[in-house]
Scaffold this motif. Structure first.
Motif, PDB file in Angstrom:
ATOM      1  N   ALA A 126       0.814  -1.211   0.000  1.00 46.13           N
ATOM      2  CA  ALA A 126       0.000   0.000   0.000  1.00 46.13           C
ATOM      3  C   ALA A 126       0.848   1.261   0.000  1.00 46.13           C
ATOM      4  CB  ALA A 126      -0.922   0.006   1.222  1.00 46.13           C
ATOM      5  N   ILE A 127       2.047   1.174   0.549  1.00 45.28           N
ATOM      6  CA  ILE A 127       2.830   2.379   0.812  1.00 45.28           C
ATOM      7  C   ILE A 127       3.940   2.614  -0.198  1.00 45.28           C
ATOM      8  CG2 ILE A 127       4.327   3.524   2.505  1.00 45.28           C
ATOM      9  CD1 ILE A 127       2.811   1.851   4.653  1.00 45.28           C
ATOM     10  N   ALA A 128       4.601   1.551  -0.654  1.00 43.91           N
ATOM     11  CA  ALA A 128       5.846   1.697  -1.417  1.00 43.91           C
ATOM     12  C   ALA A 128       5.699   2.600  -2.636  1.00 43.91           C
ATOM     13  CB  ALA A 128       6.366   0.322  -1.823  1.00 43.91           C
ATOM     14  N   THR A 129       4.728   2.312  -3.506  1.00 43.08           N
ATOM     15  CA  THR A 129       4.618   3.111  -4.731  1.00 43.08           C
ATOM     16  C   THR A 129       4.066   4.504  -4.453  1.00 43.08           C
ATOM     17  OG1 THR A 129       2.478   2.071  -5.218  1.00 43.08           O
ATOM     18  CG2 THR A 129       4.424   1.131  -6.269  1.00 43.08           C
ATOM     19  N   ALA A 130       3.274   4.649  -3.378  1.00 40.08           N
ATOM     20  CA  ALA A 130       2.829   5.988  -2.981  1.00 40.08           C
ATOM     21  C   ALA A 130       4.028   6.826  -2.569  1.00 40.08           C
ATOM     22  CB  ALA A 130       1.824   5.883  -1.839  1.00 40.08           C
ATOM     23  N   TYR A 131       4.939   6.227  -1.827  1.00 36.26           N
ATOM     24  CA  TYR A 131       6.169   6.911  -1.404  1.00 36.26           C
ATOM     25  C   TYR A 131       6.994   7.304  -2.624  1.00 36.26           C
ATOM     26  CZ  TYR A 131      10.825   7.430   0.732  1.00 36.26           C
ATOM     27  OH  TYR A 131      12.066   7.891   1.123  1.00 36.26           O
ATOM     28  N   ILE A 132       7.164   6.376  -3.563  1.00 35.28           N
ATOM     29  CA  ILE A 132       7.969   6.653  -4.757  1.00 35.28           C
ATOM     30  C   ILE A 132       7.348   7.781  -5.575  1.00 35.28           C
ATOM     31  CG2 ILE A 132       8.794   5.699  -6.952  1.00 35.28           C
ATOM     32  CD1 ILE A 132       8.850   2.941  -5.481  1.00 35.28           C
ATOM     33  N   ALA A 133       6.024   7.752  -5.732  1.00 29.68           N
ATOM     34  CA  ALA A 133       5.336   8.766  -6.540  1.00 29.68           C
ATOM     35  C   ALA A 133       5.536  10.167  -5.985  1.00 29.68           C
ATOM     36  CB  ALA A 133       3.839   8.453  -6.608  1.00 29.68           C
ATOM     37  N   GLU A 134       5.838  10.272  -4.701  1.00 34.43           N
ATOM     38  CA  GLU A 134       5.921  11.580  -4.057  1.00 34.43           C
ATOM     39  C   GLU A 134       7.303  12.222  -4.126  1.00 34.43           C
ATOM     40  OE1 GLU A 134       2.152  10.864  -1.050  1.00 34.43           O
ATOM     41  OE2 GLU A 134       4.183  10.838  -0.206  1.00 34.43           O
ATOM     42  N   TYR A 135       8.288  11.527  -4.692  1.00 35.51           N
ATOM     43  CA  TYR A 135       9.575  12.180  -4.947  1.00 35.51           C
ATOM     44  C   TYR A 135      10.053  12.012  -6.394  1.00 35.51           C
ATOM     45  CZ  TYR A 135      11.717   7.506  -4.362  1.00 35.51           C
ATOM     46  OH  TYR A 135      12.043   6.182  -4.478  1.00 35.51           O
ATOM     47  N   ALA A 136       9.451  11.092  -7.150  1.00 32.83           N
ATOM     48  CA  ALA A 136       9.952  10.761  -8.483  1.00 32.83           C
ATOM     49  C   ALA A 136       9.655  11.867  -9.489  1.00 32.83           C
ATOM     50  CB  ALA A 136       9.326   9.457  -8.963  1.00 32.83           C
ATOM     51  N   PRO A 137      10.629  12.260 -10.329  1.00 27.06           N
ATOM     52  CA  PRO A 137      10.349  13.161 -11.454  1.00 27.06           C
ATOM     53  C   PRO A 137       9.310  12.526 -12.385  1.00 27.06           C
ATOM     54  CG  PRO A 137      12.718  12.957 -11.079  1.00 27.06           C
ATOM     55  CD  PRO A 137      12.059  11.919 -10.229  1.00 27.06           C
ATOM     56  N   LYS A 138       8.439  13.345 -12.949  1.00 30.70           N
ATOM     57  CA  LYS A 138       7.282  12.803 -13.657  1.00 30.70           C
ATOM     58  C   LYS A 138       7.654  11.978 -14.887  1.00 30.70           C
ATOM     59  CE  LYS A 138       6.373  17.121 -16.212  1.00 30.70           C
ATOM     60  NZ  LYS A 138       5.366  18.203 -16.422  1.00 30.70           N
ATOM     61  N   ASN A 139       8.755  12.297 -15.554  1.00 35.25           N
ATOM     62  CA  ASN A 139       9.122  11.556 -16.757  1.00 35.25           C
ATOM     63  C   ASN A 139       9.802  10.225 -16.470  1.00 35.25           C
ATOM     64  OD1 ASN A 139       8.113  13.462 -18.599  1.00 35.25           O
ATOM     65  ND2 ASN A 139       9.975  14.688 -18.449  1.00 35.25           N
ATOM     66  N   LYS A 140      10.109   9.967 -15.196  1.00 35.25           N
ATOM     67  CA  LYS A 140      10.714   8.694 -14.816  1.00 35.25           C
ATOM     68  C   LYS A 140       9.905   7.984 -13.727  1.00 35.25           C
ATOM     69  CE  LYS A 140      14.476   8.219 -17.298  1.00 35.25           C
ATOM     70  NZ  LYS A 140      14.727   7.024 -18.128  1.00 35.25           N
ATOM     71  N   ARG A 141       8.763   8.538 -13.382  1.00 33.72           N
ATOM     72  CA  ARG A 141       7.987   7.977 -12.273  1.00 33.72           C
ATOM     73  C   ARG A 141       7.551   6.545 -12.563  1.00 33.72           C
ATOM     74  NH1 ARG A 141       4.259  11.450 -12.293  1.00 33.72           N
ATOM     75  NH2 ARG A 141       2.744  10.171 -13.395  1.00 33.72           N
ATOM     76  N   GLY A 142       7.104   6.280 -13.760  1.00 39.93           N
ATOM     77  CA  GLY A 142       6.662   4.933 -14.096  1.00 39.93           C
ATOM     78  C   GLY A 142       7.781   3.920 -13.975  1.00 39.93           C
ATOM     79  N   SER A 143       8.976   4.279 -14.474  1.00 38.82           N
ATOM     80  CA  SER A 143      10.118   3.364 -14.387  1.00 38.82           C
ATOM     81  C   SER A 143      10.501   3.089 -12.944  1.00 38.82           C
ATOM     82  CB  SER A 143      11.316   3.961 -15.140  1.00 38.82           C
ATOM     83  OG  SER A 143      11.034   4.111 -16.513  1.00 38.82           O
ATOM     84  N   LEU A 144      10.510   4.140 -12.114  1.00 42.10           N
ATOM     85  CA  LEU A 144      10.868   3.957 -10.712  1.00 42.10           C
ATOM     86  C   LEU A 144       9.825   3.109  -9.989  1.00 42.10           C
ATOM     87  CD1 LEU A 144      12.133   7.570  -9.929  1.00 42.10           C
ATOM     88  CD2 LEU A 144      13.539   5.510 -10.025  1.00 42.10           C
ATOM     89  N   GLU A 145       8.550   3.383 -10.236  1.00 48.49           N
ATOM     90  CA  GLU A 145       7.501   2.603  -9.563  1.00 48.49           C
ATOM     91  C   GLU A 145       7.461   1.164 -10.065  1.00 48.49           C
ATOM     92  OE1 GLU A 145       4.078   5.739  -8.244  1.00 48.49           O
ATOM     93  OE2 GLU A 145       4.125   5.223 -10.357  1.00 48.49           O
ATOM     94  N   MET A 146       7.811   0.953 -11.326  1.00 45.96           N
ATOM     95  CA  MET A 146       7.806  -0.392 -11.890  1.00 45.96           C
ATOM     96  C   MET A 146       8.855  -1.283 -11.229  1.00 45.96           C
ATOM     97  SD  MET A 146       6.097  -2.085 -14.322  1.00 45.96           S
ATOM     98  CE  MET A 146       5.557  -0.940 -15.603  1.00 45.96           C
ATOM     99  N   LEU A 147       9.842  -0.667 -10.559  1.00 45.19           N
ATOM    100  CA  LEU A 147      10.857  -1.459  -9.876  1.00 45.19           C
ATOM    101  C   LEU A 147      10.232  -2.325  -8.782  1.00 45.19           C
ATOM    102  CD1 LEU A 147      13.940  -1.871  -9.917  1.00 45.19           C
ATOM    103  CD2 LEU A 147      14.088  -0.238  -8.029  1.00 45.19           C
ATOM    104  N   GLN A 148       9.095  -1.889  -8.246  1.00 45.46           N
ATOM    105  CA  GLN A 148       8.380  -2.695  -7.254  1.00 45.46           C
ATOM    106  C   GLN A 148       8.021  -4.068  -7.832  1.00 45.46           C
ATOM    107  OE1 GLN A 148       7.721  -2.565  -4.118  1.00 45.46           O
ATOM    108  NE2 GLN A 148       5.607  -2.994  -3.584  1.00 45.46           N
ATOM    109  N   GLU A 149       7.506  -4.089  -9.048  1.00 44.63           N
ATOM    110  CA  GLU A 149       7.128  -5.352  -9.673  1.00 44.63           C
ATOM    111  C   GLU A 149       8.353  -6.212  -9.953  1.00 44.63           C
ATOM    112  OE1 GLU A 149       4.555  -8.222 -11.572  1.00 44.63           O
ATOM    113  OE2 GLU A 149       4.297  -6.656 -10.055  1.00 44.63           O
TER     114      GLU A 149
END
Length: 465
Positions: A126-149
């Protein structure tokens, strides 16, 4: 500088080494819940306790039920106390749960330990990708959040490798000590994760919303954003006092879209091969339930798992180029085709041909799930909602994910016995095609947008509706 200027600066920042380091720390929980949800598949045929069909299903699905509880509890807590504190508690729960699983003395104790681990699985998801979304630059947010998978699938692969190696080197202890080692070894990365997570900064967007500007300056400095004065922070503070989020039509629409995605990514059967892989494959190999057939089942599952781990790397590379919707459409369609092929293989082929057909089916299924479904779910979970309620909304989505998972995993043994594996796979194929049609119409494209722009987009869509 006002709040909008600060957020724009964060969204346009370069993705330096610190961003990937923070994301690895955030997704250590993904690694732990990947391992803890797959190790039971390796151990299932080795655990010496007598289990009914329901208890067998619960032994596998108990983590998912605990995860649903942990997810719904984590949301309000993380919005109130911050993302970092809950992530620390999760790592501790993982360590305790793995240790208790290894030293359990009866079936009930093991079932309770597995449910306890689930609390951390749910909270972390519930928390990990919410945390990532709150610091990630928008053009790399998907790549950073995809690291969870990728961490989840990588851990599942490692789980099967460890299981195979332990059985290979300690075959005489397979039904005594080996399964305890397989379950208990997860405590090691959990304790490492706990130690390193203590060094994580708090989410900058959460600090902005809460007005914790001393900590915010330190966090921004770590992200390479310097030179913000106390006067500018005070201006931001006064600007956000009237910015109260509520359950708007746009939030409700976002919750509907993401909630359906979370449900379909589970009810199309993704965790059946991970949780039940050796259990499914072992009977196809000579010897039925003996150690050699169990090992062969683990190897077959390892091949399937490795495929998804590799393909997620392509998703990480292309999610911010092709986009969420484009990958999602490719994913569900491909899943449906390969699931149908698997069902047909079980009916048409015999002997080795049946095994090969089933493995090919699962490999193809994993390729398309890893490319366009699994990581997309965690990505949209973290980016669809306003910061003030992001934790709560993400926890609701994680709850939907894990309840859906629990139902499928719990009923699978009974379902398989009632209608056969081929019919189950045809059912999953049909659900994948239904998902393909639904998301063709309702899933928006969010690549390249800031999280604030995504929230505004959903409000506009809801108002048009």
């Amino acid at each position: 500088m006002d709040e909008e200027e600060l957020l724009n600066k964060m969204d346009s920042n370069h993705t330096t080494k610190i961003y990937w380091s923070l994301t690895i720390l955030a997704t250590i929980g993904g690694f732990l819940f990947g391992y803890d949800t797959a190790d039971i598949g390796t151990s299932l045929d080795l655990i010496p306790y007598h289990l009914s069909a329901f208890a067998l299903g619960y032994l596998v699905a108990g983590v998912s039920l605990g995860a649903a509880i942990g997810a719904i509890m984590a949301g309000p807590l993380t919005d109130k106390y911050g993302r970092k504190s809950i992530l620390l508690i999760d790592a501790l729960i993982y360590a305790i749960g793995a240790t208790v699983s290894a030293i359990t003395i009866n079936a009930n104790m093991l079932l309770i330990a597995r449910t306890f681990i689930g609390l951390a699985v749910g909270a972390d998801s519930a928390i990990a990708t919410a945390y990532i979304a709150e610091y990630a630059p928008k053009n790399k947010r998907g790549s950073l959040e995809m690291l969870q998978e990728w961490m989840i699938t990588g851990a599942q692969t490692i789980s099967y490798i460890i299981g195979f190696l332990i059985l290979f080197y300690l075959p005489s202890l397979a039904f005594n000590l080996d399964w305890r080692i397989i379950l208990g070894i997860a405590a090691i990365p959990a304790l490492i994760g706990l130690a390193y997570r203590m060094r994580m900064p708090e989410s900058p967007r959460w600090l902005v919303v809460k007005g914790k500007f001393d900590k915010l300056k330190d966090t921004l400095s770590k992200l390479g954003i310097e030179g913000i004065t106390d006067q500018e922070l005070q201006k931001i503070s006064s600007g956000i006092k009237s910015n109260k989020s509520r359950l708007t039509p746009g939030v409700k629409r976002a919750l509907l879209v993401a909630g359906l995605w979370m449900m379909f990514q589970q009810i199309t059967g993704i965790n059946i091969p991970f949780y039940y892989g050796p259990y499914i494959f072992a009977p196809f190999f000579k010897g039925g339930g003996d150690l050699s057939s169990i090992t062969a089942g683990i190897i077959a599952t390892l091949i399937i798992s490795t495929t998804q781990t590799i393909i997620v790397l392509f998703a990480i590379k292309y999610v911010d180029k092709i986009g969420r919707k484009g990958l999602g459409r490719i994913g569900y369609l491909g899943m449906g085709i390969f699931l149908a092929f698997g069902g047909a293989s079980l009916l048409i082929f015999s002997g080795l041909g049946k095994v090969i057909g089933l493995i090919v089916s699962f490999i193809g299924y994993m390729i398309f799930f890893g490319l366009g479904v699994g990581g997309i779910g965690w990505t949209i979970q973290g980016e669809y909602f306003p910061t003030r309620i992001r934790g709560t909304m993400a926890s609701i989505l994680a709850f939907i994910n894990w309840i859906s998972n629990f139902v499928i995993i719990e009923v699978f043994p009974i379902w398989k016995d009632a209608i056969g594996l081929a019919s189950v796979m045809f059912s999953f194929a049909a659900l994948s095609i239904i998902a393909e049609i639904i998301f063709l119409f309702i899933l928006p494209e969010t690549k390249g947008l800031s999280v604030e722009e995504i929230v505004e987009m959903f409000e506009k869509q809801a108002n048009k509706s």
